[in-house]
Scaffold this motif. Structure first.
Motif, PDB file in Angstrom:
ATOM      1  N   UNK A   1      -1.378 -39.539 -12.246  1.00 58.90           N
ATOM      2  CA  UNK A   1       0.088 -39.515 -12.163  1.00 58.90           C
ATOM      3  C   UNK A   1       0.746 -39.008 -13.440  1.00 58.90           C
ATOM      4  N   UNK A   2       0.395 -37.795 -13.805  1.00 60.60           N
ATOM      5  CA  UNK A   2       1.124 -37.070 -14.838  1.00 60.60           C
ATOM      6  C   UNK A   2       1.709 -35.806 -14.193  1.00 60.60           C
ATOM      7  N   UNK A   3       1.970 -34.773 -15.011  1.00 63.60           N
ATOM      8  CA  UNK A   3       2.494 -33.510 -14.479  1.00 63.60           C
ATOM      9  C   UNK A   3       1.608 -32.352 -14.929  1.00 63.60           C
ATOM     10  N   UNK A   4       0.321 -32.615 -14.986  1.00 60.18           N
ATOM     11  CA  UNK A   4      -0.616 -31.635 -15.541  1.00 60.18           C
ATOM     12  C   UNK A   4      -0.709 -30.413 -14.628  1.00 60.18           C
TER      13      UNK A   4
ATOM     14  N   UNK B   1      -8.032 -37.331 -12.423  1.00 56.99           N
ATOM     15  CA  UNK B   1      -6.962 -36.333 -12.537  1.00 56.99           C
ATOM     16  C   UNK B   1      -6.043 -36.383 -11.321  1.00 56.99           C
ATOM     17  N   UNK B   2      -6.047 -37.507 -10.603  1.00 58.90           N
ATOM     18  CA  UNK B   2      -5.286 -37.612  -9.356  1.00 58.90           C
ATOM     19  C   UNK B   2      -3.786 -37.584  -9.595  1.00 58.90           C
TER      20      UNK B   2
ATOM     21  N   UNK C   1     -11.908 -37.746  -9.660  1.00 59.36           N
ATOM     22  CA  UNK C   1     -10.830 -37.946  -8.684  1.00 59.36           C
ATOM     23  C   UNK C   1      -9.808 -36.818  -8.825  1.00 59.36           C
ATOM     24  N   UNK C   2      -9.736 -35.967  -7.777  1.00 58.67           N
ATOM     25  CA  UNK C   2      -8.781 -34.849  -7.746  1.00 58.67           C
ATOM     26  C   UNK C   2      -7.763 -35.029  -6.625  1.00 58.67           C
ATOM     27  N   UNK C   3      -7.577 -36.243  -6.160  1.00 60.54           N
ATOM     28  CA  UNK C   3      -6.699 -36.492  -5.018  1.00 60.54           C
ATOM     29  C   UNK C   3      -5.241 -36.251  -5.368  1.00 60.54           C
ATOM     30  N   UNK C   4      -4.470 -35.860  -4.341  1.00 55.77           N
ATOM     31  CA  UNK C   4      -3.034 -35.697  -4.492  1.00 55.77           C
ATOM     32  C   UNK C   4      -2.612 -34.618  -5.455  1.00 55.77           C
ATOM     33  N   UNK C   5      -3.278 -33.456  -5.414  1.00 58.22           N
ATOM     34  CA  UNK C   5      -2.948 -32.370  -6.342  1.00 58.22           C
ATOM     35  C   UNK C   5      -2.463 -31.100  -5.652  1.00 58.22           C
ATOM     36  N   UNK C   6      -2.250 -31.168  -4.343  1.00 58.74           N
ATOM     37  CA  UNK C   6      -1.761 -29.988  -3.634  1.00 58.74           C
ATOM     38  C   UNK C   6      -2.767 -28.866  -3.569  1.00 58.74           C
ATOM     39  N   UNK C   7      -4.063 -29.164  -3.673  1.00 55.00           N
ATOM     40  CA  UNK C   7      -5.105 -28.136  -3.681  1.00 55.00           C
ATOM     41  C   UNK C   7      -5.300 -27.546  -2.285  1.00 55.00           C
TER      42      UNK C   7
ATOM     43  N   UNK D   1      -5.835 -36.445   0.092  1.00 56.17           N
ATOM     44  CA  UNK D   1      -4.426 -36.117   0.000  1.00 56.17           C
ATOM     45  C   UNK D   1      -4.122 -34.753  -0.569  1.00 56.17           C
ATOM     46  N   UNK D   2      -4.940 -33.754  -0.252  1.00 56.86           N
ATOM     47  CA  UNK D   2      -4.645 -32.381  -0.649  1.00 56.86           C
ATOM     48  C   UNK D   2      -4.291 -31.567   0.598  1.00 56.86           C
ATOM     49  N   UNK D   3      -4.396 -30.259   0.521  1.00 56.41           N
ATOM     50  CA  UNK D   3      -4.016 -29.395   1.651  1.00 56.41           C
ATOM     51  C   UNK D   3      -5.151 -28.462   2.030  1.00 56.41           C
ATOM     52  N   UNK D   4      -6.373 -28.947   1.933  1.00 60.19           N
ATOM     53  CA  UNK D   4      -7.561 -28.147   2.239  1.00 60.19           C
ATOM     54  C   UNK D   4      -7.673 -27.941   3.750  1.00 60.19           C
TER      55      UNK D   4
END
Length: 660
Positions: free
Chosen positions: A82-85, A104-105, A129-135, A157-160
């Protein structure tokens, strides 16, 4: 002091200030630094060297560059959740040779992936953890290219939309992959074949339409729930599958899935599908149809697999489907089955026969079907502990139906049309015996349209909980609960339209919770000390509670519900004292009111806590006047009677002397 010295001094002060500031912001415990929720825009530069854990979650970091974290090569766990990376410098993690857990979620890593630069290597990371990153599709490749020891991966929670052969080629040690809540439509053949250690795969909440060639022999847990699947079929192989847990709930499957011939399945959930039959023949027929249309040119085809072998199955959920029947032989191989749920289907008949006795089943849920015929043959269901039959409108069962279940503890019979036999009832009567079941402890009979409850109805059944609620017009025999004196702890007679309670509840010495709400009770009588701790008398016709009843309750009663009764303020002194001194908890006290008459002879409603002695003074004075008048009238009547008697006596003496 020269310019250089001033500059050196200034930089030293700045570094010291930064160190102090970071120390004040972050909480450092031994070798762990916690810097979450501090509105940070950059990584604190002066944390102690040698830290193992760095938590920077829920801040405002945007870019990750080597310059700062180069000072922390010993980090083992790095939390950037939960940052803005949106940018990670290539090779950012390569000097972190001890890094094992990387979160990195919930960032903006799809922007970083758009640059097509690789983040790795992640040489030592085993949890990512790469969840919720719009990937999107293929974007995860830039993070997974060089992660040889990665075992746990979350892409939740991505868009794969598609998984390809190369997606996991850089992390062949994966054991657990979470792809929940993406938009996966296609899984390329062979995507998971190279992952020899893969044991858990979560593909739930995607858009997968079918699995027709399941061949992951080492997989132990597969979650395909909440997709759009119409069928599931494994490949035909004599090799044993390790699969233990298969979740297929909330799909559109029409026929029972074609499972591995050699399997170890212990958990299978097919609830909330569109199952029409437990026969898997239909699945093969659908595949043939698709193959004929050349829509599945490579789909393997298997014949009917009606009697699938499931010898290790422990849990089976078929609820919320369109099943009209389940043949008894369907369960023939399920010798270990302990939980069977077929609720919310269209069953009219359910039979358990000696050929498929289901003797390991402990919980059987047949609720909310349309059962007309229910048959449990003798010697079957020997371990059945809990039986759900509510919502079937059952009216006709063998009178001794439940007596044949030697381990039954809990019966849920709500929303049926059953009547209860008395102890001496004829065995051919159109009722069921609920007495003499030595294991029965929980019995739910609400909304059964019960008209009567005969004496000794539960004699010999050591009930702890008895629910007889919502049976309007129920007539309860005075001895109906005989035999439950030492066992019953909970009794509900809610909504039975009871006008009076003929049973003495104080005889039920173990009773702790009683619900008598929504009846028409005008009084409640307890003859001696009661063990009741929670009593619900809401929505009745009670004007007062007798002192002897309150005396019987006092000491044990902890909670009383009594709102929506026409209570009188001036004859409930003890109850009012309870309310005002909070000696008993009355959760609905704000709605508990009573009535008294004011000077104008009008009824006034007031909350029980606000009653004062003066509200009843008028009544008390009237009572006193009436009492005085009554005493005077009585006195005058006595005097008059004495006078009449004396006159009569004198007259008698006079007549006697005259005759002489």
């Amino acid at each position: 002091m020269g310019p250089c010295l001033w500059l050196l001094f200034f930089l030293t002060v700045k570094e010291v200030a930064a160190f102090v500031h970071s120390q004040q912001l972050c909480q450092v415990l031994q070798k762990d630094a916690y810097c979450s929720d501090l509105n940070l825009t950059s990584i604190p530069p002066q944390l102690p060297s040698g830290i193992h854990t760095l938590d920077l979650s829920r801040n405002f970091l945007q870019n990750l560059t080597e310059d700062v974290l180069f000072s922390y090569p010993t980090i083992q766990q790095l939390n950037l959740h939960s940052n803005r990376i949106q940018f990670i410098q290539p090779g950012f993690f390569q000097n972190m040779t001890h890094l094992q857990v990387l979160d990195l979620s919930k960032n903006l890593l799809h922007l970083n992936a758009a640059l097509k630069s690789h983040v790795g290597p992640l040489a030592t990371v085993w949890n990512l953890d790469l969840s919720g990153n719009g990937l999107y599709t293929d974007m995860s490749d830039y993070f997974l290219q060089d992660a040889p020891f990665l075992t746990n991966l979350s892409l939740n929670g991505n868009s794969i939309t598609k998984l390809g052969k190369e997606t996991f080629s850089g992390c062949l040690s994966l054991r657990n992959i979470n792809l929940h809540n993406n938009v996966i439509l296609e899984i390329e053949e062979g995507t998971f074949d190279s992952l020899k250690d893969l044991t858990e795969l979560d593909l739930s909440m995607n858009s997968i339409s079918c699995i027709n060639d399941f061949n992951l022999f080492s997989l132990k847990l597969l979650n395909l729930s909440k997709n759009s699947m119409t069928s599931f079929q494994s490949i035909d192989s004599d090799k044993e599958f390790e699969l233990l847990h298969l979740d297929l709930r909330e799909n559109k499957i029409h026929y029972f899935p074609i499972l591995p011939s050699c399997n170890k399945l212990i958990y299978l959930d097919l609830s909330r599908n569109q199952l029409r039959s437990v026969n898997s023949t239909g699945a093969a027929e659908e595949l043939q149809y698709l193959r004929d249309k050349e829509e599945l040119t490579h789909a393997p085809l298997r014949g009917s697999n009606y009697h699938q072998q499931l010898p290790n199955l422990f849990y089976l959920d078929l609820s919320y489907n369109h099943l009209k029947e389940v043949p008894p032989d369907f369960f023939r191989s399920m010798v270990c089955l302990e939980t069977l749920n077929i609720s919310n289907n269209c069953l009219s008949t359910f039979i358990v026969d000696p050929e498929s006795p289901l003797n390991a089943v402990k919980t059987l849920d047949l609720s909310f079907n349309s059962l007309q015929n229910l048959t449990f043959s003798g010697g079957t269901l020997q371990s059945l502990d809990t039986l759900y039959l509510q919502g079937n409108s059952l009216s006709n069962l063998d009178s001794g139906f439940f007596s044949g279940l030697p381990s039954i503890t809990s019966l849920h019979l709500q929303l049926n049309e059953l009547s209860v036999c008395g102890l001496q009832e004829d065995q051919t009567s159109n009722c069921v015996f609920l007495s003499s079941i030595p294991t029965l402890q929980y019995l739910y009979l609400s909304e059964n349209n019960l008209l009567s409850l005969p004496a000794h109805a539960f004699q010999g059944s050591p009930l702890l909980i008895l629910d007889l609620s919502l049976n309007p017009g129920l007539e309860i025999s005075e001895q109906a609960l005989s035999g439950l004196e030492r066992s019953l702890t909970y009794l509900s007679l809610k909504g039975d339209q009871l006008e009076m309670h003929s049973m003495d509840l104080s005889l039920l010495r173990s009773l702790r919770v009683v619900d008598l709400s929504s009846n028409q009770l005008t009084s409640l009588s307890l003859s001696k000390n009661s063990g009741i701790e929670i009593l619900n008398l809401q929505n009745n016709s009670l004007m007062f509670l007798e002192d002897h009843t309150l005396t019987a309750l006092e000491g044990m009663l902890k909670t009383l519900y009594i709102s929506f009764n026409p209570l009188s303020c001036c004859v409930n002194t003890r109850l009012i004292k309870w309310a005002q001194q909070a000696s008993v908890d009355i959760p609905d006290i704000t709605m508990v009111t009573c009535q008294y008459r004011n000077d104008n002879e009008e009824n006034v409603e007031i909350n029980l806590r606000n009653v004062k002695p003066e509200h009843c003074e008028i009544l008390n004075s009237k009572v006193l006047v009436i009492s005085i008048i009554a005493v005077l009238v009585l006195g005058l009547m006595v005097v008059l009677l004495v006078a009449i008697k004396l006159c009569h006596s004198r007259s008698h003496r006079f007549n006697h002397s005259y005759k002489a």
